[in-house]
Design an enzyme around this catalytic site. Structure first.
Site, PDB file in Angstrom:
ATOM      1  N   ASP A  95      25.156  71.602  53.251  1.00  0.00           N
ATOM      2  CA  ASP A  95      26.682  71.238  52.829  1.00  0.00           C
ATOM      3  C   ASP A  95      27.417  70.975  54.044  1.00  0.00           C
ATOM      4  OD1 ASP A  95      29.241  71.375  51.404  1.00  0.00           O
ATOM      5  OD2 ASP A  95      27.941  72.141  49.850  1.00  0.00           O
ATOM      6  N   HIS A 154      33.998  73.321  51.803  1.00  0.00           N
ATOM      7  CA  HIS A 154      33.269  73.259  50.540  1.00  0.00           C
ATOM      8  C   HIS A 154      31.857  74.254  50.862  1.00  0.00           C
ATOM      9  CE1 HIS A 154      30.220  71.227  47.668  1.00  0.00           C
ATOM     10  NE2 HIS A 154      31.312  71.337  47.048  1.00  0.00           N
ATOM     11  N   SER A 167      29.265  71.338  41.754  1.00  0.00           N
ATOM     12  CA  SER A 167      29.151  72.112  42.893  1.00  0.00           C
ATOM     13  C   SER A 167      28.929  73.432  42.789  1.00  0.00           C
ATOM     14  CB  SER A 167      29.835  71.522  44.164  1.00  0.00           C
ATOM     15  OG  SER A 167      29.865  70.257  44.319  1.00  0.00           O
TER      16      SER A 167
END
Length: 399
Positions: A60, A94, A257
């Site tokens: 990520d 994120h 996600s």
């Protein structure tokens, strides 16, 4: 709402008493006790396991290990971006949120993860936004995760799916399959748009995860299709609404996600409870214990159903089956060509009647002619996949 989806919604609502029960601060959902903890009977799961002994690679935007809930949970990892700053740098936030959903401890009023004793291996491939190199970085990241001993790989990212992407990742996905590693990826957040298939979730060897809400309904933004294998909660899931410097919050609208992170954490819990199982067995029980409608059929919205690790860990449900038989991707795995291995040097049997030992010239020829092929190089795809890759778009929903 179709009868099938209504039946599933009713089942989950009765299980967790989420749709009709009076709300309290905890029942409404907090970062330390999100709503799905009740549905999944997390307190009961934690009496058996909290994910200890399992490493989940988070491919990520990096993972910020300074957050209270992630201190002591994050390994060194690596940074594969064009200008590396370290795997623990996360300017986007994120990757850190995904790591916290998996293994956060809830310390300091932070996010409580589903598997708080699992370890996170951060692999930074982007700092958010667009990149033309994402497929090659995914491939290198998967290879790094396998070499580093991760059992589960989480990819809460998606980009358009085409032949260059498949080619870029083919060797890495084969490596993961051969080394008994499970890969989960979000199905994407384009369900209300063109609903085009995306990568890596639609590639062979990757478990595609869709998103559902607290009633068990498919969320419209969640990309659907034959690639979807499982589903997990996507809305009302913890995160950081004002950046990592702000307090943890519950995001009303999330994405696949978050669902992917919860599926990865579910696999970590099951594997921790059954460390002798193979990836095939872990995935098989996840499929045959998933929450689904009464007809028990797979559909294009939630796949084989919503992850229910509690049924495996608390109730002992699910038949792990043959450790060497994949529950999905059978033809693909059967067709994988094993990596080349050096041919053994022929042994000679001593013989008293044999001719005298060869002279220097003959001996030199014998020792220089190895006859073994070059070793299989894990990173061999990275250099050839960058040519011709343009227009890659990272598709992630931000609350």
């Amino acid at each position: 709402m179709t009868p099938t989806r209504r039946a599933l919604a009713t089942t989950l609502a009765l299980t967790a008493l989420l749709a009709t029960a009076p709300t309290t601060a905890q029942a409404a959902g907090t970062p330390q006790h999100p709503w799905y903890f009740d549905t999944l009977r997390v307190d009961d799961i934690w009496e058996h396991t909290k994910g200890e002994g399992i490493t989940v690679a988070v491919i990520d935007s990096g993972v910020d290990l300074t957050l209270p809930e992630l201190q002591g949970q994050v390994l060194d990892g690596t940074d594969l971006t064009a200008s590396p700053q370290g795997a623990h740098v996360d300017t986007d936030g994120h990757g850190t949120d995904m790591a916290a959903l998996i293994a956060g401890t809830g310390e300091g009023q932070g996010i409580q993860g589903l598997a708080p004793e699992a370890q996170v291996l951060p692999i930074r491939v982007t700092n958010g936004g667009m990149t033309t190199e994402l497929p090659a970085r995914w491939a290198a990241a998967i290879e790094y995760a396998v070499e580093s001993g991760a059992q589960v790989i989480n990819i809460s990212q998606a980009s358009p799916h085409d032949d260059p992407t498949r080619q870029a990742m083919a060797a890495a996905l084969a490596t993961a399959a051969r080394n008994d590693v499970l890969i989960f990826a979000g199905s994407g957040n384009d369900g209300e748009g063109l609903n085009n298939p995306s990568a890596p979730n639609s590639l062979e060897g990757v478990v595609s995860v869709g998103a559902v809400d607290r009633t068990g309904e498919h969320i419209p933004y969640s990309t659907y299709g034959p690639q979807v294998t499982l589903a997990a909660p996507g809305n009302d899931v913890p995160g950081h609404c004002d950046g990592l410097s702000g307090p943890a919050c519950v995001r009303e609208e999330g994405g696949t996600s978050s669902a992917t992170a919860l599926a990865s954490a579910s696999a970590a819990l099951i594997w921790s409870q059954h460390p002798d199982w193979t990836k095939n067995q872990v995935l098989r029980v996840m499929l045959n214990t998933a929450e689904r409608s009464d007809d028990q059929r797979r559909d294009d919205y939630t796949g084989y159903g919503i992850v229910r690790p509690d049924r495996v860990i608390v109730d002992g449900e699910g038949d792990p089956g043959d450790p060497d038989s994949p529950p999905i991707f059978r033809d693909w795995e059967a067709g994988l060509v094993p990596p080349a291995t050096p041919e053994p040097t022929p042994e000679t049997t001593p013989d008293d009647s044999a001719e005298p030992a060869p002279g220097p010239e003959a001996e030199a020829a014998a020792t220089s002619d190895d006859g073994s092929p070059l070793p299989w190089i894990l990173g061999g795809t990275a250099a050839v996949v960058l040519v011709g890759l343009t227009g890659w778009l990272l598709l992630r929903r931000r609350a």
